[in-house]
Scaffold this active site. Structure first.
Site, PDB file in Angstrom:
ATOM      1  N   GLU A  48      24.574  44.219  50.682  1.00 40.88           N
ATOM      2  CA  GLU A  48      23.620  45.292  50.440  1.00 40.88           C
ATOM      3  C   GLU A  48      24.438  46.575  50.540  1.00 40.88           C
ATOM      4  OE1 GLU A  48      20.335  45.116  53.263  1.00 40.88           O
ATOM      5  OE2 GLU A  48      19.535  46.979  52.461  1.00 40.88           O
ATOM      6  N   ASP A  59      15.600  54.792  57.569  1.00 40.67           N
ATOM      7  CA  ASP A  59      16.753  54.385  58.357  1.00 40.67           C
ATOM      8  C   ASP A  59      16.795  55.012  59.739  1.00 40.67           C
ATOM      9  OD1 ASP A  59      18.340  52.578  56.665  1.00 40.67           O
ATOM     10  OD2 ASP A  59      18.321  54.273  55.276  1.00 40.67           O
TER      11      ASP A  59
END
Lengths: 263, 395
Positions: A48, A59
């Protein structure tokens, strides 16, 4: 056949679980990102690759900081496409998905973006701020060619949304283990096992679990449910501790993958 | 695509999957609430008895005389907590209570929305956490103290540029983690649907009152209505009831900072491009790679790199016009209003006043305009003082 689907099929044949790592493109520079990807070939099943964005709302602190530094070091989507191109030309067949925020795609232009993904061999897209309701434009552009797949995310509170999400899903489905953002240490949602079982029951594609995983043993409680797992923030931490040495990436991935399949 | 989430091509719900059910719950609860007379009655009660509405529509006689047209000020600065922000906070907090939430979170730049949220949380006994960029915590120390006195926890956000945009990012992250028991009170006309709609609904009292008050004073609609635009909450409230009155000219005033042709401004309509930030598609200040740029304005409340989606739509359709005003122009207008009318406005609101003076030149003495005076200037005294001492400004 799409590289991710091909790899998932091979794993199924071998009765193996998938292992996926996350790294931010351009941290600390594109050259070392390429080395870290290449070192994991044949071990890690999917890479990824995070495209840095100024405002990464999905995040936690580790990937925020990674994103910030990568931007400071000049990382961009254009340069990441160049990196992909170089990797593919060099014969790298590692499945790669881009993890990126929607504004980066809009800014590049959806049609141009999809063309470039196909040209450079980007196998899938994870766009955390693009729920199924907002995917029409991107999905229309992706239609008719399997090179690049839209990868779907499911959360512990998706509940009655799960069938709708799974109906158009390809490659694998990314199950978020906890509410919130990436990188909160193995603090899984209290109902994670029952939620993963629900997704697994309904899913026609492999089910991956991500968020807050450090070691293979973290996923022991759900080993009979999931088809693999994803390590992001912790992988970046390990890379930092080892000065982004590709050998450390290889060692960690080899050990994790082995332990994951021995659980 | 969820069509009702859009204003033309702007708006939408660009949030993580884990918030989609939450948005749906809020949407349903909100639509039910605003059709429930008991909810409206309770909301109106607090607006009247607690906030002090309705606020006056003040005829600024000396300004009118000097600038040659009728100038009315909608006095949102007279609200409890000193700005229009409380109108929306009370609406959302009553909704949160109705939904059984026990905690609220908010983002704040200058601290006005944070103070309003902390105030509402104290009033309704809810646990409150306010996210504020560490730069803003430093330059708005008094508002931090107010919030803490009111019992809120102020989290200093160290991420990215350490300002409002980053505080909003952190509030969204926390919300995604805690949405099961926490309501996110967004203060600007931004965010994923239904937030822009909620903020407009709860700020629409500004234009409803102003329209009625102007009729009482002049027996007709005003010719021009104007308000400053950061994220766009006071302006969407000021425009709301006039949008369908096509003969009324609507003007939003963006912060041009040191000038729209410099690198330091917050004029997302004049200089931005459409993009997605904080859950919504609208005009944004962004660089060639699509990273969000820092906004700059002497007024912390306008220091945001985006604008609410309905404003983007009103801009594109031409229903409203958006114009930039620089720091210097705003500060000059602030002093003018202070000296001629004895009203010290917030620097945000002074942007609207500054444009009003320009606009007045093309108007006759029988025409009239309403300026939304969104807040009072007490919070800005440090900034004003350093500006006039030539020390540059804190922002």
């Amino acid at each position: 056949m799409n590289r991710i689907e091909k790899r998932m099929e091979e794993l199924k044949q071998n009765n193996e679980k998938a292992f996926i790592t996350y790294i931010t493109a351009g941290l600390p520079d594109m050259g070392r990102t390429a080395e870290i990807i290449k070192a994991q070939e044949g071990i890690t099943d999917v890479i990824e690759l995070g495209i840095p964005f100024s405002d990464p709302t999905a995040d936690g602190p580790v990937i925020q900081q990674a994103s910030y530094e990568a931007i400071q070091n000049g990382a961009t989507l254009k340069k990441t496409f160049a990196l992909m191109d170089e990797l593919r030309r060099g014969g790298c067949e590692q499945p790669v998905v881009f993890m990126m925020y929607y504004n980066t795609i809009l800014n590049y232009g959806i049609a141009d973006f999809v063309t470039k993904c196909r040209e450079t061999g980007v196998d899938g897209l994870i766009v955390p701020d693009l729920p199924i309701e907002e995917q029409d434009l991107l999905r229309d552009a992706l239609k008719g060619d399997d090179t690049t797949l839209m990868i779907e995310l499911v959360s512990p509170v998706s509940k009655d949304r799960i069938p709708g999400i799974l109906s158009g899903a390809r490659g694998f489905v990314y199950c978020v283990s906890s509410m919130g953002v990436t990188g909160q240490a193995a603090d899984f949602h209290r109902e994670v096992v029952s939620y993963l079982s629900k997704v697994k029951e309904q899913s026609h594609i492999p089910v991956m679990m991500g968020f807050g995983i450090r070691e293979a043993s973290d996923v022991r409680p759900m080993k009979d449910i999931i088809d693999g797992c994803i390590v992001g923030s912790y992988f970046i931490k390990i890379m930092r501790e080892n000065g982004f040495d590709a050998k450390a990436a290889k060692e960690y991935a080899s050990r994790f993958k082995k332990e994951l399949n021995e659980l | 695509m969820n069509k009702k989430a859009y204003y033309g091509e702007y708006g939408g719900q660009f949030v993580s999957e884990s918030l989609m059910n939450t948005l749906d719950e809020i949407d349903r609860a909100f639509e039910e609430a605003i059709k429930d007379p008991a909810f409206i009655k309770e909301y109106q009660y607090y607006l009247k008895q607690y906030v002090g509405r309705e606020t006056p529509l003040y005829y600024a006689g000396r300004l009118s005389e000097k600038y040659g047209t009728k100038i009315y000020l909608k006095r949102e600065d007279l609200n409890h907590t000193g700005a229009h922000k409380i109108n929306n906070v009370l609406g959302q907090i009553l909704l949160a209570k109705r939904m059984g939430k026990t905690k609220v979170i908010a983002e704040t730049g200058a601290g006005q929305h944070g103070v309003a949220t902390a105030t509402g949380a104290a009033l309704f006994n809810m646990e409150c956490t306010v996210y504020m960029g560490s730069e803003d915590v430093k330059r708005q120390a008094l508002n931090v103290m107010r919030m803490e006195m009111l019992g809120a926890k102020v989290v200093s956000v160290e991420s990215g540029s350490n300002t409002l945009k980053d505080a909003t990012n952190e509030a969204i992250r926390t919300w995604a983690k805690t949405a099961e028991d926490t309501f996110y009170i967004i203060g600007s006309a931004i965010g994923p649907y239904p937030y822009p709609k909620m903020v407009k609904e709860f700020q629409a009292c500004i234009s409803r009152e102003a329209k009625k008050q102007h009729f009482e004073a002049e027996g007709r609609l005003p010719d021009v209505v104007m308000a400053c635009v950061g994220g766009g909450s006071n302006s969407i409230g000021m425009f709301a009831d006039f949008i369908d009155e096509k003969e009324v000219e609507l003007i939003g005033i963006e912060a041009a900072g040191k000038g729209v042709d410099t690198e330091e401004h917050a004029a997302s309509m004049a200089k931005g491009r459409p993009g997605v930030l904080h859950g919504t598609r609208s005009y944004l200040l962004q660089d060639e790679d699509g990273n969000i740029q820092l906004a700059h304005s002497i007024s912390a409340g306008l220091d945001y790199p985006g604008v609410g989606p309905e404003h983007a739509y009103l801009h594109d359709t031409g229903r409203a016009k958006y114009v930039p005003i620089t720091d210097d122009e705003a500060m000059e207008a602030l002093m003018e209003l202070t000296r001629l009318e004895g009203i010290i406005p917030a620097i945000e609101s002074a942007h609207a006043v500054a444009y009003a003076f320009k606009k007045a030149k093309e108007m006759t003495k029988d025409q009239s305009m309403i300026i939304c005076l969104s807040g009072r200037g007490d919070k800005d005294l440090n900034t004003i003082s350093s500006y006039f001492k030539g020390e540059g400004y804190l922002n």
